[in-house]
Design an enzyme around this catalytic site. Structure first.
Site, PDB file in Angstrom:
ATOM      1  N   GLU A   1      22.187 -18.245  15.438  1.00 11.92           N
ATOM      2  CA  GLU A   1      23.240 -18.643  14.485  1.00 11.92           C
ATOM      3  C   GLU A   1      24.397 -19.346  15.187  1.00 11.92           C
ATOM      4  O   GLU A   1      25.558 -19.203  14.816  1.00 11.92           O
ATOM      5  CB  GLU A   1      23.746 -17.429  13.698  1.00 11.92           C
ATOM      6  CG  GLU A   1      22.695 -16.732  12.871  1.00 11.92           C
ATOM      7  CD  GLU A   1      21.941 -17.667  11.939  1.00 11.92           C
ATOM      8  OE1 GLU A   1      22.489 -18.736  11.581  1.00 11.92           O
ATOM      9  OE2 GLU A   1      20.800 -17.350  11.567  1.00 11.92           O
ATOM     10  N   GLY A   2      24.075 -20.143  16.186  1.00 14.99           N
ATOM     11  CA  GLY A   2      25.082 -20.814  16.987  1.00 14.99           C
ATOM     12  C   GLY A   2      25.472 -19.940  18.150  1.00 14.99           C
ATOM     13  O   GLY A   2      25.987 -18.833  17.971  1.00 14.99           O
TER      14      GLY A   2
END
Length: 566
Positions: A430-431
């Site tokens: 998620e980054g």
């Protein structure tokens, strides 16, 4: 993790520290949701997590997922647990009633998923993206797509994925090559391959809704040319779509969750949102996922702390200072420091995460434009902080808890090593946490010269800060303003210090969270982690501030040389 063991703490934070029931009841959709109802929901959630999900933690890790000619078989018990989960209505807690949901405040869903991650992170990966997918479809899909898919995703009857990453691109979505070619009937043919797709194929549900980033034929290059497509595993006529799982990854942890390489071979899909605006639609999903990943950090750290605390209360080793006989290891100052420090992160992190969930509902439902703007500012600035800081501590704190076991922590018998393995990935997906730090400093804070952050810090609710806390807030604002000036001449500067800056912001916010806890709590249960926070955690702020200031000074000192070279 035992969810019921954490229930009393969480009820205290929600009711007495954050006054959550009165805050959500001020919003029209939750006017009838009183504290008693919320307590009943959380009590039942804790029972479900402890009885149905936690027992599958170790067996799911040991058995893992099995790949067989394009099909993925999850560990024994996973499908039955998931079917019980969605049929009991747990995935739809905060979804709108008109979409098949229960219309409850977002913070209750956050508590549930924090518990699920701590009890069985591998299993929880399956429903982890449901709410983000629900929001994405609800706000961006056509009426026809919503009629076909929204309720199935809202209730969790069908699971969903987020298909972004490609082998050559990694986190650089501007390099995505997957293509979507429009067809005369309004559908699209999607071709391409995606990697690292959590739950891309499994046997938990009868259908999987893939949300896929791809390019239309005439799309411009880069991220501005990406569109979003809904590509189901099973088409509306019941036939299997041309979506193929090529393999599942062998991973460090999360063995109960299939991480898939997916291939789309002229798969049928439909555009979600506007052409070339796919990232706008996808970010709705990604931001929801980032808050949930931060909660994973809390849940995993709580699970590690519970194991370490229980072990420290029964294991005897050497003599503690001043003792005449062999002592419980809990009596040794080094062990108490570890346990109280991790407790400080859990408690303070919960206040920040739950406050953020409350702000999400304010941003959606408040009738006051100023309240909505302030809530949106909080969520935009604090979400990357939660994702990065809490997952970082989830891993490093779990490793510290493993230390409490000594050599026993390194063997599988006690289960702590699995938590450490499982927790590591949350710092990446998620980054990555580095991307979160850059997003915070470069894209959000410096974009307005730091004004948004300064406003957030000066409007934090609660009693007036102590002189020391006020000084730290002023120092952070001063550093931000100086960074904004220096960055005009040194474009690399913010990227060098982004990680330090995010950590400094996290510490200032945790300081505020602990001020809120202290104002509402006066028992030893809360005093010991409060002391640990002040002694062992908060002093890091000065170190981070010094690192940033030193780098700023170096940037200013190099200006004459750069000017001469130019």
């Amino acid at each position: 993790m035992q969810a019921r063991q954490a229930l009393a703490d969480i009820q205290h934070l929600l009711t007495h520290v954050l006054q959550a029931p009165s805050r959500w009841q001020a919003l029209a959709p939750f006017a009838d949701t009183d504290g008693e109802l919320a307590a009943q929901v959380l009590d039942e959630a804790a029972k479900f997590v402890d009885s149905a999900i936690a027992p599958l933690q170790r067996t799911g890790d040991e058995e893992g997922c099995r790949f067989d000619a394009g099909k993925v078989h999850t560990p024994a018990g996973f499908r039955d647990a998931y079917q019980a989960f969605w049929q009991a209505g747990w995935p739809s807690l905060s979804c709108a009633p008109e979409d098949g949901g229960q219309g409850l405040p977002a913070v209750l869903e956050c508590v549930l998923f924090e518990w699920l991650a701590g009890a069985n992170h591998g299993w929880t990966m399956a429903p982890g993206l449901l709410h983000g997918a629900y929001e994405c479809i609800k706000h961006h899909a056509s009426d026809e797509l919503k009629a076909q898919y929204l309720e199935k995703v809202a209730t969790g009857e069908w699971l969903a994925t987020m298909c972004l990453t490609e082998a050559h691109a990694g986190s650089d979505l501007g390099l995505v090559r997957t293509r979507g070619v429009p067809q005369p009937d309004g559908s699209a043919r999607v071709n391409g391959s995606k990697i690292f797709i959590s739950g891309g194929e499994h046997d938990l549900t009868d259908n999987i809704v893939h949300l896929v980033l791809a390019r239309l034929p005439d799309a411009p290059a880069g991220p501005k040319g990406l569109s979003l497509f809904l590509v189901p595993k099973v088409l509306p006529d019941g036939s299997r779509n041309a979506v193929v799982c090529e393999r599942i990854e062998e991973k460090m942890g999360l063995h109960g969750s299939p991480t898939c390489v997916m291939r789309f071979d002229d798969a049928t899909g439909w555009l979600v949102g506007e052409p070339n605006k796919g990232l706008n639609a996808m970010f709705v999903m990604m931001n929801a996922a980032r808050l949930h990943v931060g909660l994973q950090g809390i849940g995993l750290l709580e699970a590690a702390w519970q194991k370490a605390s229980a072990y420290a209360a029964e294991r005897r080793q050497m003599r503690a200072p001043g003792a005449k006989d062999t002592s419980l290891i809990h009596d040794h100052p080094a062990i108490r420091r570890i346990l109280h420090t991790q407790r400080a992160w859990i408690d303070g992190g919960r206040v920040l995460a739950y406050h953020t969930a409350l702000q999400l509902d304010v941003a959606k439902h408040s009738t006051d434009a100023g309240e909505r703007a302030a809530a949106q500012r909080w969520c935009a600035l604090v979400t990357p902080v939660l994702k990065a800081a809490l997952t970082d501590q989830g891993f490093h704190g779990a490793s510290a808890c493993l230390q409490v076991f000594g050599g026993h922590g390194y063997v599988r018998e006690w289960g702590i090593e699995q938590i450490v393995r499982d927790a590591r990935v949350a710092m990446i997906y998620e980054g990555t946490n580095e991307i979160q730090a850059i997003d915070l400093l470069v894209r959000k804070v410096l974009a307005d010269g730091g004004q948004g952050l300064a406003t957030l810090l000066t409007t934090l609710p609660g009693t007036a800060p102590s002189p020391a806390a006020s000084a730290r807030r002023h120092a952070l604002v001063e550093i931000t303003q100086t960074l904004a000036i220096a960055a005009q001449s040194d474009a690399e500067l913010p990227y060098w210090v982004a990680d330090d800056y995010l950590r400094a912001v996290a510490l200032v916010l945790l300081d505020w969270a602990w001020q809120r806890i202290a104002a509402a709590s006066n028992t030893p249960r809360w005093q010991e982690p409060a002391n640990a926070f002040a002694q062992w955690v908060l002093p890091e702020f000065e170190m981070r501030a010094a690192i940033i200031r030193q780098r700023i000074t170096q940037a200013f000192e190099s200006l004459p040389r750069k000017a001469a070279t130019a």
